[in-house]
Each structure stands twice: as structure tokens, then as C-alpha cells.
Design an enzyme around this catalytic site. Structure first.
Site, short mmCIF file in Angstrom:
data_model
loop_
_atom_site.label_atom_id
_atom_site.label_comp_id
_atom_site.label_asym_id
_atom_site.label_seq_id
_atom_site.Cartn_x
_atom_site.Cartn_y
_atom_site.Cartn_z
N MET A 1 0.84 -1.20 0.00
CA MET A 1 0.00 0.00 0.00
C MET A 1 0.88 1.26 0.00
O MET A 1 0.38 2.36 0.25
CB MET A 1 -0.92 0.00 1.22
N TYR B 1 4.09 4.05 0.75
CA TYR B 1 4.75 4.76 1.85
C TYR B 1 5.86 3.84 2.39
O TYR B 1 5.86 3.45 3.55
CB TYR B 1 3.76 5.15 2.95
N HIS C 1 8.92 1.62 3.60
CA HIS C 1 9.93 1.61 4.66
C HIS C 1 10.81 0.38 4.43
O HIS C 1 10.57 -0.38 3.48
CB HIS C 1 9.27 1.62 6.05
N HIS D 1 9.11 -3.00 3.52
CA HIS D 1 8.75 -3.16 2.10
C HIS D 1 10.00 -3.44 1.26
O HIS D 1 10.00 -4.31 0.39
CB HIS D 1 8.11 -1.89 1.54
N LYS E 1 4.97 -9.83 9.20
CA LYS E 1 4.36 -8.87 10.12
C LYS E 1 2.83 -9.03 10.10
O LYS E 1 2.18 -8.98 11.12
CB LYS E 1 4.75 -7.45 9.73
N ASP E 2 2.30 -9.22 8.89
CA ASP E 2 0.85 -9.44 8.74
C ASP E 2 0.64 -10.96 8.64
O ASP E 2 0.29 -11.47 7.57
CB ASP E 2 0.35 -8.70 7.50
N SER F 1 3.91 1.63 8.00
CA SER F 1 3.57 2.97 7.49
C SER F 1 2.77 3.73 8.53
O SER F 1 2.81 4.96 8.61
CB SER F 1 2.76 2.85 6.20
P1 AMP Z 1 1.51 -2.78 3.50
O1 AMP Z 1 2.01 -1.72 2.57
O2 AMP Z 1 1.54 -2.36 4.94
O3 AMP Z 1 0.20 -3.39 3.08
O4 AMP Z 1 2.57 -3.96 3.44
C1 AMP Z 1 2.97 -4.53 2.22
C2 AMP Z 1 3.77 -5.77 2.51
O5 AMP Z 1 4.89 -5.43 3.32
C3 AMP Z 1 2.97 -6.83 3.29
O6 AMP Z 1 3.29 -8.11 2.81
C4 AMP Z 1 3.47 -6.63 4.70
O7 AMP Z 1 3.37 -7.78 5.51
C5 AMP Z 1 4.92 -6.25 4.45
N1 AMP Z 1 5.45 -5.54 5.61
C6 AMP Z 1 4.93 -4.46 6.23
N2 AMP Z 1 5.68 -4.10 7.28
C7 AMP Z 1 6.72 -4.99 7.33
C8 AMP Z 1 7.84 -5.16 8.19
N3 AMP Z 1 8.06 -4.35 9.21
N4 AMP Z 1 8.69 -6.17 7.93
C9 AMP Z 1 8.49 -7.01 6.88
N5 AMP Z 1 7.44 -6.90 6.03
C10 AMP Z 1 6.57 -5.91 6.25
#
Ligand code: AMP
Length: 282
Positions: free
Chosen positions: A30, A32, A34, A37, A149-150, A186
Site C-alpha cells: 500500500m 509509503y 519503509h 517493504h 508482520k501481517d 507505514s
Molecule cells: P503494507 O504496505 O503495509 O500493506 O505492506 C505490504 C507488505 O509489506 C505486506 O506483505 C506486509 O506484511 C509487508 N510488511 C509491512 N511491514 C513490514 C515489516 N516491518 N517487515 C516485513 N514486512 C513488512
């Protein structure tokens, strides 16, 4: 790096890549970005020929009272970061391009969407499974990379792929943390400096639980109570959404920790709802 927002153009390119026999990896996000990602992109980059990253704040996984509008966005910064990671295609669709008028088809994995985050967010995983399925159909990846994490999301996607016979290898990668242990997210940007300090105790609590388990076989209830006390003391501004101990794949509650067990927590802190987890090993 190609930046594509047109759904048909993306699908056409991916069909072409497949027919050339290129190994495609998808990292759904999604945005933003870090280090969490970026770690997924780096791993994927090493394991494919064509790396596609999708950047889409998916409205169907947010309930009306949640933070869809406030969710942090910075496309220019994300473009630069993706380019540095040698992403081949950054897919940045508009919501109306992915959800046409009349959209009514959903992917649900109900057995795995009952507890943990699904309790507070009952429609969340239906939105996640549906958008990930759509992204799979658009990008035709051999590999799809997600963060642990998820954990519940990763487990649901693995189940969906198995149940629907999708020819995709789903890879889960470790949680990337700040130096003080806070899992990168994020949503950490929502925290005030005081909340940010307290937030580091979320992971410290998980480590405390790991120490308890190493000493002896412990009841889940004992760990829950110890964690509740720990968070009450060290996270006074936090409100616990859940502390759960479950089987890592089935996500069913565990009462005695005598095998690897997922300890997952969600805590409301200021405007953020933060999640974290650890697999407790006896
Ligand atoms: P999001 O943009 O938050 O939907 O996350 C996109 C992907 O990045 C998902 O597969 C998350 O599980 C992964 N992700 C988010 N935060 C972390 C983290 N701190 N460490 C590893 N993977 C992450």
C-alpha cells in the site's frame, strides 16, 4: 522502471513476459515504503527476472470508520525508492480502475478470518484476499512475497492459493524492526513522540513471553496475563485490542505452549492500531 497505472496495459505486458518464459515476482503493497517493504523487494529481486511492485491503498480492506483517507501516501518518494531497488514495474492503479461499477465478486477464506485481526476488522480479509487475487490475475506471478508482520494475511493468502489451485509460490519474509524493536509500519507515522517511545514495548513484551516459554511449558493464559500487566505498566497510553496465542497455520487458539505457537498482538495507541507477532519456540 516502468510506472503503469493502466490495468489492461499491465496485464498485456505480463502476458507477454510470461510467454517469453520470464520468472515474475510480485510484491503487493500500500506504499509509503519503509525498510520492511524494501526487504521484500530485495529478496524478490534476487529470485526473479521481472520484479513487479503494486502500490495500491485498497479501499475494500478498510471499514468506513477506518483510516483510508488518512493513510500516508508519498508517490514521488516511493518511486525513487522502488527505482533504487531495481523494480521493473511499479503498478499504481486508481481505485476506480480496479473496482468497476457493479463489482460484486469476493474471495473469502472464512476459517482463517475469525479471530485475531478479523474480530475488530470483520470485512478486512475479504478485501485483502480479493485484491490480492485480482493482482495475481493481472500480473501472473510465479512468486508472490509478503511480510510475516501481517501473519494472518500471509496465512490467508497461502490458503487461498492452495484452495484455488493458483500456480504461485507464496513466500513469507521476516519482520523488519526499528533499532528499539518496533516493527516497521507505514502507520508508525501516526504516533506522537511520546507514543513512539511506548510503542517499543510492544515487541519487548513479545520477547518477555519468549523467555517465559523457554523456561518451562506454560499455559497460554499465564502468558496473556503477564503481557497484559507488562503493557499496562509500560504502554499506559495503549489499549489492547487482542493478545492471542494460536496455531501458526490453523490460527486456532492454543492453551498449552508445548509446540511452536504464534503469539500475536494488536494495540491501539493514539491514532494508530499497531500489530506485531512472534513464533514462540519451546
Ligand atoms: P503494507 O504496505 O503495509 O500493506 O505492506 C505490504 C507488505 O509489506 C505486506 O506483505 C506486509 O506484511 C509487508 N510488511 C509491512 N511491514 C513490514 C515489516 N516491518 N517487515 C516485513 N514486512 C513488512
Amino acid at each position: 522502471m516502468k510506472i503503469i497505472s493502466d490495468v489492461h496495459k499491465l496485464q498485456h505486458i505480463c502476458l507477454d513476459l510470461r510467454s517469453q518464459g520470464k520468472k515474475i515476482a510480485l510484491v503487493p503493497t500500500m506504499g509509503y515504503f519503509h525498510e520492511g517493504h524494501l526487504s521484500l523487494m530485495r529478496w524478490a529481486r534476487q529470485n526473479c527476472e521481472q520484479l513487479i511492485v503494486s502500490l495500491f491503498v485498497n479501499p475494500t480492506q478498510f471499514a468506513p470508520n477506518e483510516d483510508l483517507e488518512a493513510y500516508p501516501r508519498d508517490l514521488d518518494r516511493d518511486k525513487k525508492l522502488a527505482q533504487k531497488e531495481k523494480v521493473d514495474i511499479l503498478f499504481t492503479p486508481k481505485p476506480e480502475a480496479l473496482y468497476l461499477p457493479g463489482h460484486c465478486t469476493w474471495v473469502e477464506v472464512p476459517d482463517l478470518a475469525q479471530n485475531l485481526c478479523a474480530k475488530a476488522r470483520p470485512t478486512h480479509f475479504r478485501g485483502v484476499a480479493t485484491i490480492v487475487c485480482k493482482l495475481f490475475n493481472l500480473t501472473l506471478p510465479h512468486l508472490a512475497v509478503f511480510g510475516q508482520k501481517d501473519w494472518q494475511q500471509l496465512t490467508i493468502i497461502k490458503r487461498m492459493v492452495k484452495d484455488l489451485n493458483l500456480p504461485i509460490e507464496v513466500v513469507g519474509r521476516p519482520i523488519v524492526r526499528e533499532p528499539d524493536g518496533l516493527a516497521m509500519s507505514s502507520r508508525n507515522t501516526y504516533l506522537t513522540p511520546a507514543e513512539r517511545k511506548q510503542a517499543s514495548f510492544i515487541y519487548k513484551g513479545l520477547l518477555m513471553a519468549q523467555t517465559m516459554v523457554k523456561q518451562t511449558h506454560v499455559q497460554a493464559e499465564t502468558i496473556k496475563n503477564a503481557l497484559k500487566e507488562f503493557y499496562k505498566k509500560n504502554l499506559p497510553s495503549g489499549k489492547i485490542d487482542y493478545i492471542e496465542l494460536v496455531h501458526p497455520e490453523q490460527l486456532t487458539p492454543v492453551s498449552l505452549i508445548d509446540q511452536p505457537t504464534l503469539l500475536a498482538v494488536a494495540i491501539f495507541l493514539g491514532h494508530a492500531r499497531l500489530i506485531d507477532n512472534i513464533v514462540l519456540r519451546v
